[in-house]
Motif scaffolding. Sequence first.
Motif, PDB file in Angstrom:
ATOM      1  N   PHE B  62       0.822  -1.212   0.000  1.00  0.00           N
ATOM      2  CA  PHE B  62       0.000   0.000   0.000  1.00  0.00           C
ATOM      3  C   PHE B  62       0.857   1.263   0.000  1.00  0.00           C
ATOM      4  CE2 PHE B  62      -2.330  -3.391   2.140  1.00  0.00           C
ATOM      5  CZ  PHE B  62      -3.482  -3.437   1.374  1.00  0.00           C
ATOM      6  N   GLY B  65      -0.401   3.972  -2.098  1.00  0.00           N
ATOM      7  CA  GLY B  65      -1.812   4.334  -1.951  1.00  0.00           C
ATOM      8  C   GLY B  65      -2.643   3.083  -1.757  1.00  0.00           C
ATOM      9  N   PHE B  66      -3.920   3.317  -1.490  1.00  0.00           N
ATOM     10  CA  PHE B  66      -4.769   2.190  -1.151  1.00  0.00           C
ATOM     11  C   PHE B  66      -5.082   1.340  -2.370  1.00  0.00           C
ATOM     12  CE2 PHE B  66      -8.406  -0.204   0.175  1.00  0.00           C
ATOM     13  CZ  PHE B  66      -8.044  -0.541   1.459  1.00  0.00           C
ATOM     14  N   GLU B  68      -7.687  -1.835  -3.653  1.00  0.00           N
ATOM     15  CA  GLU B  68      -8.937  -2.539  -3.352  1.00  0.00           C
ATOM     16  C   GLU B  68      -8.690  -4.031  -3.115  1.00  0.00           C
ATOM     17  OE1 GLU B  68     -12.545  -1.700  -2.566  1.00  0.00           O
ATOM     18  OE2 GLU B  68     -11.741  -0.182  -3.908  1.00  0.00           O
TER      19      GLU B  68
END
Lengths: 433, 81
Positions: B62, B65-66, B68
């Motif tokens: 991560f 960034g995030f 899914e």
Amino acid sequence: MAAELTIGTAGLLQDGVRLPAAAVQALVAGLAQRLEQGARQRVALISDRADAALVALLACQRAGCDLLLWRQATPPDSPVWRELGVSALLDGELGLVELPLPRRAEAAGLVLLATSGTTGTPKVAMHRLDRLLGRVRSPRDAAAAQHDRVLLTYHPCSFAGLQVLLTALVSGAELLAVSRSTVASLAAAALAHRPTLCSGTPTFWRGFMLALGPQAASVPLRHITLGGEAVDQVTLDRLRQCFPAAGIVHIYASTEAGALYAVRDGRAGFPRAWLDDGIDGVSLRIRDGALQVRSPRAMQAYVAGAGASPIDADGWLSTGDLVEAEGDRVLFRGRVDSVINVGGAKVRPEEIEAALLELPQVADVRAFAARNPITGELVGVELVLAEGLRLDDVRPIIVAHARQRLGGYKVPRVLRQVTALDASATGKKQRGG
Amino acid sequence: MSIEQVESLIAELVQRILAERGQQAGPVNSQTRLLGGELDIDSLDLAAVVVELETRLGKDPFAGGFIEFRTVGELAALYVG
């Protein structure tokens, strides 16, 4: 005085049971009558039920009582009630327990809220309802708002939860609430009852999107609010993808400063120009890297004895949030102090350390912020264990003790065994000597 | 580590969290949904699992960034390859 405010009414859908606005009004009338028997008083509501909070709020306004919204289970004989001048306790079933304490002649329909993340007796901020309503907008289209349904993701007795209750009251939208809520139960409620408005922390939204997955498309949100912690651009962009029809706003508010501003352009941080021009009556400035604010919607004061006001003589309040101007934006960069921000809930490391040091198995401990992509931070602890112990052996004891003494988001989730604390790395252990 | 090994590590971490709360965990496999499914865990629990994975596997998928993910298998895949 405050009782003259017309703040509307709202129906609720609590744990799947519908309570129409007329039923709320009947409960309000009944409770107000019980409160009016005798002098005005300061009432504490201890409940996580939104229906109880809504009725208590309206009834206390009507009866001219102060209302303290309280989140911790606290017995009637606790000294905290005397300290805070509370003369009656109200539970989630609207049962009223009178305390053997003097009633207050000066109660005036104030709303009192405990600030999060403090040790011992929480600090309690006093607000006037008319000021709290200052940031709550009346809907542009009142008829459309009647069909709105607001999903409550916050504790109804928190500052953010109260803002959501007030929004429902002002707009006439129905409140959708789940007691003892988790992100999974909120996702299930959203799929079953299709809310159109929802406010939550960035941590809530990330978990909510994970829990909904592709089913997010069937939740007809038309307005999304984020608050409680700084939001990053990635989370804003993912929300835009998941809920393309929704307006997305991130707000900045605190228990002390009240609601300050809302950012509507879908970008993290806030426009740099607001440092010069202010926004919505609020002045903003950066001092020593931290954001300071001056707001007409700040609290009145802390309750006497709970500490000096954090607001200086010129009205400036230091938020403790580190910020940096970058291009045309001001972006958030963490905290000035050592506070750990667990999905918007603030935790003081000293409180965690003190609780764990009560255990004979723990020789020394340092609490720290364990960064992660879901909640931003978690409570982590580095433990020096008593001679010969291994973490795997004592882990259940430590976790059980922390759950009992601290509870919820304050329970350390990341535990590491070390042979000695490295005081030089951060100097954190110098805190509190 | 193979994806199966990461999956069983995730299962072990989830089961430890539930055990610490005195709860029984059913079987946790690659298809198990992490949030909003059968597992009674919350965002904070899931965050703790992610921190532990980063520590044990020395990898932070991560960092940029995030990303899914929904199931144990989808989370495990982020740490492999």
